[in-house]
Motif scaffolding. Sequence first.
Motif, mmCIF file in Angstrom:
data_model
loop_
_atom_site.group_PDB
_atom_site.id
_atom_site.type_symbol
_atom_site.label_atom_id
_atom_site.label_comp_id
_atom_site.label_asym_id
_atom_site.label_seq_id
_atom_site.Cartn_x
_atom_site.Cartn_y
_atom_site.Cartn_z
ATOM 1 N N HIS A 1 0.793 -1.234 0.000
ATOM 2 C CA HIS A 1 0.000 0.000 0.000
ATOM 3 C C HIS A 1 0.826 1.285 0.000
ATOM 4 C CE1 HIS A 1 -3.883 -2.113 1.587
ATOM 5 N NE2 HIS A 1 -3.551 -2.431 0.357
ATOM 6 N N HIS A 2 2.139 1.160 -0.227
ATOM 7 C CA HIS A 2 2.974 2.351 -0.057
ATOM 8 C C HIS A 2 3.129 3.179 -1.335
ATOM 9 C CE1 HIS A 2 5.749 -0.912 -1.324
ATOM 10 N NE2 HIS A 2 6.187 0.040 -2.121
ATOM 11 N N TYR A 3 2.547 2.747 -2.447
ATOM 12 C CA TYR A 3 2.805 3.467 -3.703
ATOM 13 C C TYR A 3 2.027 4.771 -3.780
ATOM 14 C CZ TYR A 3 4.610 -1.065 -5.164
ATOM 15 O OH TYR A 3 5.314 -2.244 -5.243
ATOM 16 N N PRO B 1 -10.401 1.448 -1.743
ATOM 17 C CA PRO B 1 -11.075 2.734 -1.963
ATOM 18 C C PRO B 1 -10.481 3.917 -1.209
ATOM 19 C CG PRO B 1 -12.434 1.309 -0.581
ATOM 20 C CD PRO B 1 -11.249 0.501 -0.998
ATOM 21 N N HIS B 2 -9.892 3.688 -0.042
ATOM 22 C CA HIS B 2 -9.483 4.862 0.745
ATOM 23 C C HIS B 2 -7.989 5.155 0.662
ATOM 24 C CE1 HIS B 2 -13.524 4.876 2.102
ATOM 25 N NE2 HIS B 2 -13.430 3.656 2.598
ATOM 26 N N SER B 3 -7.320 4.549 -0.303
ATOM 27 C CA SER B 3 -5.870 4.769 -0.361
ATOM 28 C C SER B 3 -5.576 6.152 -0.929
ATOM 29 C CB SER B 3 -5.218 3.701 -1.243
ATOM 30 O OG SER B 3 -5.387 4.035 -2.589
ATOM 31 N N LYS B 4 -4.358 6.635 -0.654
ATOM 32 C CA LYS B 4 -3.960 7.952 -1.189
ATOM 33 C C LYS B 4 -3.329 7.793 -2.569
ATOM 34 C CE LYS B 4 -3.100 10.329 3.174
ATOM 35 N NZ LYS B 4 -2.546 9.380 4.155
ATOM 36 N N THR B 5 -3.259 6.569 -3.017
ATOM 37 C CA THR B 5 -2.608 6.271 -4.306
ATOM 38 C C THR B 5 -3.354 6.929 -5.463
ATOM 39 O OG1 THR B 5 -2.045 4.131 -3.370
ATOM 40 C CG2 THR B 5 -1.832 4.353 -5.752
ATOM 41 N N ILE C 1 3.709 13.546 -13.251
ATOM 42 C CA ILE C 1 3.913 14.816 -12.534
ATOM 43 C C ILE C 1 2.603 15.600 -12.480
ATOM 44 C CG2 ILE C 1 5.066 17.080 -12.716
ATOM 45 C CD1 ILE C 1 7.574 15.472 -13.642
ATOM 46 N N THR C 2 1.910 15.666 -13.612
ATOM 47 C CA THR C 2 0.639 16.404 -13.644
ATOM 48 C C THR C 2 -0.328 15.829 -12.605
ATOM 49 O OG1 THR C 2 0.979 16.672 -15.999
ATOM 50 C CG2 THR C 2 -1.231 17.159 -15.188
ATOM 51 N N LEU C 3 -0.417 14.530 -12.557
ATOM 52 C CA LEU C 3 -1.366 13.897 -11.619
ATOM 53 C C LEU C 3 -0.983 14.144 -10.167
ATOM 54 C CD1 LEU C 3 -2.425 10.260 -12.502
ATOM 55 C CD2 LEU C 3 -3.826 12.243 -12.001
ATOM 56 N N LEU C 4 0.304 13.995 -9.870
ATOM 57 C CA LEU C 4 0.735 14.140 -8.476
ATOM 58 C C LEU C 4 0.631 15.592 -8.029
ATOM 59 C CD1 LEU C 4 3.734 11.674 -8.665
ATOM 60 C CD2 LEU C 4 1.693 11.377 -7.248
ATOM 61 N N GLN C 5 0.914 16.520 -8.962
ATOM 62 C CA GLN C 5 0.808 17.930 -8.589
ATOM 63 C C GLN C 5 -0.638 18.329 -8.370
ATOM 64 O OE1 GLN C 5 2.983 19.920 -11.642
ATOM 65 N NE2 GLN C 5 4.914 19.819 -10.507
ATOM 66 N N ARG C 6 -1.518 17.732 -9.170
ATOM 67 C CA ARG C 6 -2.938 18.047 -9.044
ATOM 68 C C ARG C 6 -3.436 17.716 -7.635
ATOM 69 N NH1 ARG C 6 -6.529 14.864 -13.014
ATOM 70 N NH2 ARG C 6 -5.077 15.612 -14.560
ATOM 71 N N SER C 7 -2.810 16.672 -7.037
ATOM 72 C CA SER C 7 -3.323 16.233 -5.738
ATOM 73 C C SER C 7 -2.762 17.046 -4.595
ATOM 74 C CB SER C 7 -2.986 14.769 -5.539
ATOM 75 O OG SER C 7 -1.595 14.618 -5.424
ATOM 76 N N ARG C 8 -1.700 17.857 -4.896
ATOM 77 C CA ARG C 8 -1.099 18.589 -3.773
ATOM 78 C C ARG C 8 -1.961 19.746 -3.313
ATOM 79 N NH1 ARG C 8 4.223 20.006 -5.833
ATOM 80 N NH2 ARG C 8 5.057 17.994 -6.419
#
Length: 413
Positions: free
Chosen positions: A119-121, A139-143, A406-413
């Motif tokens: 679950h660490h990804y 469902p509740h992961s931050k991935t 990068i786009t996806l990860l930045q969107r979540s910040r």
Amino acid sequence: MLQKVSVGRKDLNLYRGVVGDELIDEIIDLAKELKGYRFAHINSTPFGGGVAEILASFIPLLQSVGVDIEWRVIFGDRQFFDITKGFHNGLQGADFSLTKQVQERYMGNLLFNARQLPHHYDLITINDPQPAALPYFIPHSKTKWVWRCHIDMAKPNRQVWDFLRPFIEHYHLAIFTMSAFEPPDLDVAIDIITPAIDILSTKNMGMPLDFAKKVIANQGVDIHKPLLLQVSRFDPWKDPMGVVKTYQLIKQEYKGIQLAFVGSMSQDDPQGWQMFADISEASLKDPSIYIFTNVTGVGNLEVNAFQRASTIILQKSIKEGFGLVVSEALWKQTPVVAGKAGGIVLQMHHELGDYLTETIEETAKKVCHLLKNPGLAQELGAIGKKQVMEHFLMPRMIKQELEAYITLLQRSR
Ligand code: UDP
């Protein structure tokens, strides 16, 4: 825990001499932005077929520039892979009977796999329909979840698609090979990334022609006679029986012609064994038809040799995802006559487009034309190599994938 695929080591810097410093430096900068994040790709087989081929290079090349990325495969038994091959075919438009039992078997298997997934990804890319429902069970992961679809879903079987669509809509992003592959009613962010080949791999690296000829002579092929080749899984969409019929037509004019199938079996494709048996039966009647597989020792080096030493390569697909084999063949300057389907059309444009065909007769005619005009065949080979160099090399794909991450990860910040 889900099986991790061991990928060995590769070095993206070796591509500097091929694509130049600028692209490699850009990728290294993108990789720096991803420091601290953990990534995984998941699919359903570690060998056999295009996805495994891509990941076998993509993963170690990214690791070489410091991206923390792993490749894992899901577990499945024969029944599960029968179902998922049915989904694969259904999403490409074939009939499929989606009973309650089938749905429960699919869900039960993926629930089991979801429990085995670390679950660490931060971002997981799921390839194709086999593992597609995995995020639904977490469902509740931050991935961040990316669905990487390699097949043509423009006209999916309604039943299969109605069942799978809600799972796909759990994803943050779906990546398709070309926009023509998108299903009509998918409500999820979409990106388009065309696959690519690794020209430094054993399958595609440089090899002197006389060495290639020796390799295929060792397999029993007569190197003094023309050879047609199809390299592909034994799959109805690749139309192997159509290839046999094409060869039989050509043989009426070229008595000495030979045909080789090099086909891989993969863990997630039980249909392959039946197709293999069917073609074997056809080939027993003609000693100039050869069938080779990864199971009997025809691996990357041999595929490389066959693709170089064949006279003409066929890829008679009726429906196709990308069709890596086309770029692999063109890279080796071997002319290709191929079905006008999916990603093959992207790879064979301009002059090469004249060798896209839709029927057995047309395919035979184009092959005969090239056999009659070896100079033309050589010219096409050279054009093909140039097109692969410009559009279908792995560093381009790597850059696009990292940009998407990068786009996806930045969107979540
Ligand atoms: N392949 C192989 N050995 C074989 C047959 C195929 O290594 O006997 C490889 C082939 O070289 C290519 C991949 O399997 O890299 C097939 O990818 P493609 O995109 O053409 O088709 P897919 O199997 O994904 O439909």
